[in-house]
Design a protein around this motif. Structure first.
Motif, PDB file in Angstrom:
ATOM      1  N   HIS A 178       0.810  -1.224   0.000  1.00 15.92           N
ATOM      2  CA  HIS A 178       0.000   0.000   0.000  1.00 15.92           C
ATOM      3  C   HIS A 178       0.845   1.277   0.000  1.00 15.92           C
ATOM      4  O   HIS A 178       0.303   2.368   0.228  1.00 15.92           O
ATOM      5  N   ALA A 179       2.125   1.156  -0.259  1.00 13.97           N
ATOM      6  CA  ALA A 179       2.985   2.332  -0.415  1.00 13.97           C
ATOM      7  C   ALA A 179       3.221   2.574  -1.907  1.00 13.97           C
ATOM      8  O   ALA A 179       3.419   1.632  -2.676  1.00 13.97           O
ATOM      9  N   LYS A 180       3.194   3.833  -2.301  1.00 17.97           N
ATOM     10  CA  LYS A 180       3.377   4.184  -3.709  1.00 17.97           C
ATOM     11  C   LYS A 180       4.825   3.949  -4.136  1.00 17.97           C
ATOM     12  O   LYS A 180       5.759   4.289  -3.414  1.00 17.97           O
ATOM     13  N   VAL A 181       4.989   3.374  -5.344  1.00 20.42           N
ATOM     14  CA  VAL A 181       6.315   3.127  -5.911  1.00 20.42           C
ATOM     15  C   VAL A 181       6.336   3.646  -7.347  1.00 20.42           C
ATOM     16  O   VAL A 181       5.416   3.372  -8.130  1.00 20.42           O
ATOM     17  N   ILE A 182       7.380   4.396  -7.682  1.00 18.09           N
ATOM     18  CA  ILE A 182       7.606   4.850  -9.062  1.00 18.09           C
ATOM     19  C   ILE A 182       9.004   4.401  -9.476  1.00 18.09           C
ATOM     20  O   ILE A 182       9.981   4.630  -8.754  1.00 18.09           O
TER      21      ILE A 182
END
Length: 852
Positions: free
Chosen positions: A587-591
């Motif tokens: 649930h953590a954003k990754v780019i």
């Protein structure tokens, strides 16, 4: 006790110390104050008993003791002169695998300088009892900084005494204390194994450690009771009891130097190799931002020295009156900010940079946290931020002076290269009006087209001089046609994104967000395993603390390739194609940003994690090379190391409860800046600011972070959180890494080209003294120059470089400054029996320069 010992007679000499951790048991200030009590007690005991000897780990604690107790200076000096007090030669303890090679050099040199200033003496012993890993170039560094002995405790279960050889063949005498440095049973773990220990060290006279423990008091020693519990005994009483153990076993207290000097005549074996960290993925993963800033600060310090030194050679005075020390806030020191402990502040460039180096050495102490760990890490961050700010201020002012000393051209810039080979780099020119067409024209009249990008106008500038600069003028131009269409092909469908330029054919699986294809069109090699999960980021359950790591089969919790949001072409022009992969992990954003360059053979990969700090997690990013790419070489401090080559001592099994599993020991490595994977006729190089890697066959997992409890404070989670990013650059090549100079991309990533607008600040030189293009130092692209600085012994200058590979190279130096090479010296500026015109494989060479 049973009296069982047969011939031969054994003699045990006990060195006495208290392991003086700078951050482990409390904050820095608390540890230093505790050290004052410990050393003060040792001084008292030594003054009362001429047989009492005590060893202080590092100069930092002795410096602070004499600052707090200056009236004892002569007494302390006398005890040093008669061998009752000793101190390790380095200024602070440090993690050898984690930090730049020059940081190791400065630690040794500064320790010697402070010790000479305090007492007029010099230590000949590097003492690091608790280091979990050792760098293979340490013997060369110690030899050339005047430290012929190295004493440590981890690495050999039963101890050892040997010639420790560095990569270049330099050697020091190393002694490994049997069993451990503290809290072990002499009766159970030393005496029953005296035959084996004697065989390991090559003699029946054995030095063992008598240490009360981490910041434990002097004059006492831990002893194991019959029921397995521990008690604290007076040191001398315990020695007498051991001496009476058997008539054929004698026991005494001893100074370390006296023992080594007496026993160095032995016919010692030779050993070599690094000792990988026995604390696994540590430091660089539990303190991501701190570790990354460490690399930035080292780079800024070395560049500040280089450019300030060039100004000094040219007679351009660097003004230090405006240098700000960020440790002082509203007039009140957060921690003692003084250049030395007497309360002075720096007055010139050399002193400011030395002060910044000193702050860096403090942050390098080998423990990250411990009791009061949050405060300890806060102090590290503060010290490192202050060092970085000082270095940047000195560097930028020096560059401004140099720029002001050049012919002023309209709308022009200067590009500075601090590495000693000609470079080609993508340069961003700020301040240009949008929606126009520009070209950059260098001082040779060569024209480079600029592309308008999201970051500004960018051009690929070539032939930037070796350790030098050239000026660039910007002019409006007519639009260029056809460049992108001629060189790049893009196929974008619902499943795959394929991009091809003259260097690579690259494929992204849009469903999984992974790099599933990468072909080198120049060598014909497939670089990644077809259909693989390269660039997949995984989260694992991590039930360990920040030090021991014993469970190999950890539970997989989540992967980014199961949570792909979108894969898009974020930007596309004649210089590069920028692909963005957006996903989630727990649930953590990754780019993940991938930049395929079109005018240079390179691919940049930048993962960014917006991490919420979930506890007991390890996060890895996978790189799966094609079959056969299993021969791995990686950068180490001032050298390179082959994975799987002999490790120091060849004892790969852990023997302490705070060490990692044997399989991790074979796979985990801390690298410095770069590594290569080769198949015998071609290879790929990955440059990175990420140090911790798990190598397994042709798979390299970057261990990005760990959120785990501190080994000293189980209720304190070492929490990486917020926006965290890492930088990777890839290139591939035919042949081997040495002849293709593949390692250079690691140095180029850490030392990017610096761009300065002409006369951007209110800085003026008295007269124009510099041409529009110049190479300050040219070595015909041999070696890597790391240092240009003023001598500390005369009015000359020092130039330091090293050979990254094993091959000897002819060294031809051309100086664009009014300097000439005088001779070769050691790192401590003592005379060296060496030649100027040869750089031996893995050699670190220091040259003395003088003004013409």
């Amino acid at each position: 006790m049973n009296k069982w010992i047969d011939e031969p007679r054994y003699k045990l000499s006990m060195m006495h110390s208290s392991h003086l951790d700078l951050f482990w048991a409390a904050t820095q200030q608390d540890c230093l104050d505790k050290g004052v009590q410990i050393i003060g007690n040792a001084v008292r005991l030594a003054s009362e008993d001429k047989t009492f000897c005590y060893f202080i780990d590092s100069v930092r604690f002795l410096e602070y003791f004499l600052f707090k107790q200056p009236e004892l200076t002569e007494q302390v000096k006398e005890l040093f002169m008669n061998g009752q007090l000793e101190v390790g030669a380095c200024y602070t303890d440090r993690l050898e695998n984690h930090h730049d090679g020059e940081a190791l050099v400065r630690n040794s040199l500064y320790g010697s300088k402070v010790l000479n200033k305090l007492l007029g003496i010099r230590s000949l012993i590097a003492y690091h009892p608790d280091l979990p890993g050792l760098a293979e170039q340490t013997p060369q560094i110690n030899k050339k900084t005047g430290i012929p002995y190295y004493v440590f405790a981890r690495g050999f279960k039963l101890g050892a005494m040997f010639h420790w050889d560095a990569l270049d063949g330099s050697s020091v005498i190393a002694y490994n204390l049997p069993v451990h440095y503290s809290t072990y049973s002499i009766e159970e773990e030393i005496i029953p194994q005296l035959d084996k220990i004697a065989a390991k060290i090559g003699g029946t006279h054995i030095l063992i450690s008598g240490c009360q423990g981490d910041l434990g008091d002097s004059g006492v020693i831990p002893r194991k009771r019959a029921d397995g519990s521990w008690e604290t005994m007076p040191l001398q009483a315990y020695i007498k009891e051991l001496d009476a153990y058997d008539s054929k076993l004698s026991m005494q207290q001893s100074g370390v130097y006296a023992y080594l000097k007496q026993e160095e005549h032995r016919k010692l074996s030779h050993d070599w190799g690094e000792s990988p960290s026995k604390w696994g993925t540590y430091g660089s993963t539990t303190n991501v931002k701190l570790f990354q800033e460490d690399k930035s600060t080292t780079k800024e310090l070395l560049e500040a020295e280089k450019f300030a030194t060039i100004c000094d050679v040219l007679g351009l005075k660097v003004n230090v009156e405006g240098v700000i020390n960020s440790l002082v806030h509203r007039g009140t020191p957060v921690i003692r900010p003084n250049y030395d402990l007497a309360g002075t502040t720096p007055t010139n460039v050399s002193e400011w940079l030395e002060y910044a180096w000193r702050l860096m050495m403090v942050t390098h102490d080998h423990n990250y946290g411990g009791t009061g760990g949050a405060l300890s890490n806060y102090e590290r961050i503060r010290c490192q931020a202050a060092a970085l700010a000082i270095a940047k201020q000195v560097k930028l002012y020096s560059i401004s002076l140099l720029t002001a000393a050049m012919p002023l051209l309209e709308q022009s810039y200067v590009v500075f290269n601090s590495l000693n080979w000609q470079r080609k780099a993508m340069i961003c020119f700020l301040g240009l009006e949008s929606n126009k067409h520009y070209v950059a024209i260098d001082s040779n009249g060569t024209t480079f087209t600029l592309e308008e990008t999201r970051a500004g106008y960018v051009g690929m500038i070539a032939e930037i001089p070796s350790f030098g600069y050239k000026t660039i003028s910007i002019r409006e131009s007519h639009p260029q046609q056809g460049t992108l269409q001629d060189s790049v092909a893009i196929i974008d469908d619902s499943i795959y994104l394929r991009i091809q330029n003259v260097y690579y054919e690259l494929g992204i699986d849009k469903r999984r967000g992974t790099l599933c294809m990468l072909n080198d069109l120049q060598t014909g090699e497939s670089i990644v395993k077809p259909g693989c999960d390269t660039l997949n980021i995984s989260a694992f359950q991590d039930n360990h603390t920040d030090i021991p790591d014993r469970e190999v089969n950890v539970e997989l919790l989540d992967m980014t390739m199961n949570n792909i949001k979108q894969v898009t072409i974020h930007e596309n022009n004649a210089l590069f194609t920028h692909i963005r992969i957006e996903s989630e992990l727990l649930h953590a954003k990754v780019i993940v940003d991938i930049t395929l360059h079109h005018q240079v053979k390179a691919i940049d990969i930048k993962p960014t994690l917006y991490w919420h700090g979930l506890d007991r997690i390890r996060i890895n990013m996978a790189w799966q090379a094609a079959d056969g790419f299993e021969h791995i070489t990686y950068g180490v401090p001032y050298g390179a190391q082959v994975l799987g080559a002999k490790t120091l001592g060849n004892e790969t099994s852990p023997f302490q409860t705070d060490e990692l599993a044997a399989e991790w020991y074979a796979r985990f490595r801390e690298i410095q800046g770069w590594f290569v994977m080769e198949n015998g006729h071609a290879g790929l190089c990955i440059a990175t600011n990420q140090s911790s890697w798990d190598f397994c066959g042709n798979t390299a997992n970057a261990v990005l972070l760990r959120n785990v409890p501190s080994c000293g404070d189980l209720d304190l989670i070492i929490a990486n959180f917020g926006e965290l990013s890492w930088d990777f650059r890839l290139t591939s090549y035919a042949g081997g890494w040495e002849e293709s100079h593949a390692y250079r991309i690691g140095w180029e990533q850490q030392y990017p080209i610096h761009t300065e607008a002409m006369n951007p600040r209110n800085v003026t030189a008295e007269a124009t003294v510099l041409p529009s293009q110049l190479s300050f130092v040219d070595t015909d692209e041999t070696g890597v120059i790391t240092v240009l600085k003023k001598s500390e012994q005369d009015n000359g200058y020092l130039l330091r470089m090293f050979q990254c590979g094993a091959k000897d190279k002819e060294l031809l130096i051309k100086l664009g400054l009014p300097l000439e090479v005088e001779t070769v010296c050691n790192m401590d500026e003592s005379p060296a029996d060496d030649t100027v015109d040869l750089l031996v494989g893995y050699e670190i060479k220091t040259l003395q320069l003088k003004s013409k």
